[in-house]
Design a protein around this motif. Structure first.
Motif, PDB file in Angstrom:
ATOM      1  N   VAL A 112       0.853  -1.186   0.000  1.00  0.00           N
ATOM      2  CA  VAL A 112       0.000   0.000   0.000  1.00  0.00           C
ATOM      3  C   VAL A 112       0.892   1.240   0.000  1.00  0.00           C
ATOM      4  O   VAL A 112       1.775   1.375   0.852  1.00  0.00           O
ATOM      5  CB  VAL A 112      -0.927   0.009   1.233  1.00  0.00           C
ATOM      6  N   ILE A 138       2.930  -1.568   4.071  1.00  0.00           N
ATOM      7  CA  ILE A 138       2.538  -0.159   3.920  1.00  0.00           C
ATOM      8  C   ILE A 138       3.807   0.682   3.787  1.00  0.00           C
ATOM      9  O   ILE A 138       4.700   0.615   4.633  1.00  0.00           O
ATOM     10  CB  ILE A 138       1.717   0.338   5.129  1.00  0.00           C
ATOM     11  N   SER A 165      -5.376   0.848   6.283  1.00  0.00           N
ATOM     12  CA  SER A 165      -3.965   1.220   6.416  1.00  0.00           C
ATOM     13  C   SER A 165      -3.761   2.222   7.550  1.00  0.00           C
ATOM     14  O   SER A 165      -2.782   2.124   8.313  1.00  0.00           O
ATOM     15  CB  SER A 165      -3.453   1.807   5.102  1.00  0.00           C
TER      16      SER A 165
END
Length: 444
Positions: free
Chosen positions: A89, A398, A431
């Protein structure tokens, strides 16, 4: 030939760091302690740490000491985008897009193919763009409070190219440029390439400290100031009208060139007048359509005085010659038919939705943000290290940025920047919840 003893120590410490025997975040002995423990001169101990820092293995922090860095993070300078692994992400780069933009492009290409002026797009264009295209940008700028004639506008290959053309045209190696202590990494890299000296100015509320700038100008020969007065990246501030007037007064008093970066200015609702409207004779205004329309639409623009524009167009000629005719034609058609205006309005709404989500999920954390921006700045508490947080988030798939690419002073604060505009809303929510969990886990 045997290598010097300090080199052996450098190699030993480097091996311990790379193997994990010295873990990320470990505070190393002070220079004096290292010298005493290893029987070295103080200057030699300092050299050991300098070599480890040059290798990216340790970082020295004023008043805190020398720490082992998190080396699982890939080094980058903040503008070097790289292909993320599958499933990663991206909260590091902003490339906001809206549903249906691909269809807009299909329609624009069909319309362009049916136009009678298609053959002209295969030829060289004027360096600053064709007159009707420059006029379209000038009309667009009028809606932002900047009234200019078409001859004051030059088209460039995105805002970064606009900054580069401005720096190459109007500044010289060795020139001192005042900047925020935290600023856009793209300008940092550009200044390094052009051998400019950046003089960091500390923040003072919503904007950098103008008294500090005044003091700097009295003691140094400052040539220019680089500013993002509307939606600063990464701190999101929108400076007041009074702050802008005061900056213009300082610039006029000391003969400063103002480089005004307005890449994210379209997100702010009714901001004060641009600096270029207050001081057109000394300001170069740079922006583009990468954020407001699409990052792949590499069309930007520079606004400057007639004298500055001549120099800027010479640099455009010497570097890119002109913007690609097809891309410029599409961008200007979207300006004329209202597409850009509509996309900007939709992205302002989108940014507010994302900021509201961030405010809800990150409540209680120290956040620096603006309700209309596409990023959040998270200063970390004294006991939390940014590189460790970034590495932990990388393990959670992430990607975020630390303060390092943005810092222009020797002191790099422990903070992370979250770009909110590059993922779907459901992915963003999940996230942000992970970001909160990871930071809270380090803080307590």
């Amino acid at each position: 030939m045997a290598q010097p003893r300090y080199k052996e120590l450098v190699d030993t410490l480097a091996a311990d760091i790379r193997s994990g025997r010295l873990r990320a975040g470990t505070r190393l002995p002070t220079h004096r302690q290292l010298a005493s423990e290893r029987g070295l001169a103080l200057v030699t101990a300092t050299r050991v740490y300098a070599e480890l820092a040059a290798m990216g293995l340790v970082s020295g922090e004023t008043g805190r000491g020398t720490f082992v860095r998190e080396i699982s993070l890939r080094p980058r300078q903040g503008i070097d985008q790289f292909a993320l692994a599958a499933g990663m992400v991206d909260l590091n780069f902003n490339y906001p897009a809206l549903p249906g933009q691909a269809d807009l492009l299909r329609g624009a290409l069909r319309q362009l193919a049916a136009s009678g002026d298609l053959e002209s797009l295969l030829r060289y264009q004027p360096h600053g763009g064709r007159q009707h295209e420059r006029a379209a940008v000038a009309r667009h700028l009028a809606s932002r409070g900047l009234e200019v004639g078409w001859e004051q506008v030059s088209l460039v290959n995105g805002a970064q190219a606009g900054l580069a053309s401005t720096v190459m045209a109007l500044l010289s190696p060795g020139d001192v440029v005042a900047v925020d202590t935290l600023t856009y990494p793209g300008f940092r890299v550009l200044a390094e390439a052009c051998r400019l000296e950046l003089a960091p100015i500390p923040a003072d509320g919503q904007g950098f400290d103008l008294d500090a700038l005044e003091r700097l100008c009295r003691t140094r020969r400052v040539r220019a100031v680089y500013v993002m007065p509307t939606l600063h990246n990464p701190l999101s501030w929108v400076t007041s009208a009074q702050w802008r007037k005061q900056l213009v007064s300082i610039a006029r008093r000391h003969g400063l060139l103002i480089v005004e970066d307005a890449a994210y200015a379209f997100l702010a609702d009714k901001p004060p007048a641009p600096l270029a409207a207050l001081a057109p004779e000394t300001t170069v205004y740079v922006s583009g359509f990468s954020k407001s329309v699409a990052t792949g639409l590499r069309v930007g623009f520079v606004v400057a005085s007639a004298e500055s524009m001549q120099a800027i167009e010479r640099i455009i000629r010497a570097t890119t010659w002109n913007t690609p005719g097809v891309m410029t034609s599409i961008a200007c058609a979207w300006l004329e038919d209202g597409t850009v205006k509509r996309l900007e309005a939709e992205k302002r709404r989108d940014a507010k939705i994302r900021q509201a989500m961030a405010a809800e999920i990150l409540a209680g954390l120290n956040c620096v943000r603006h309700p209309s921006s596409y990023f959040v700045w998270l200063p970390l508490s004294e006991e939390v290290r940014a590189d460790q947080v970034a590495a932990a988030l990388m393990r959670e798939r992430i990607s975020v940025s630390t303060a390092e690419p943005y810092a222009t002073s020797h002191h790099v604060p422990h903070a992370v920047r979250l770009a909110l505009g590059s993922v779907e809303l459901d992915v963003l929510r999940e996230s942000l919840e992970t970001v909160r969990r990871v930071i809270s886990g380090y803080a307590y």
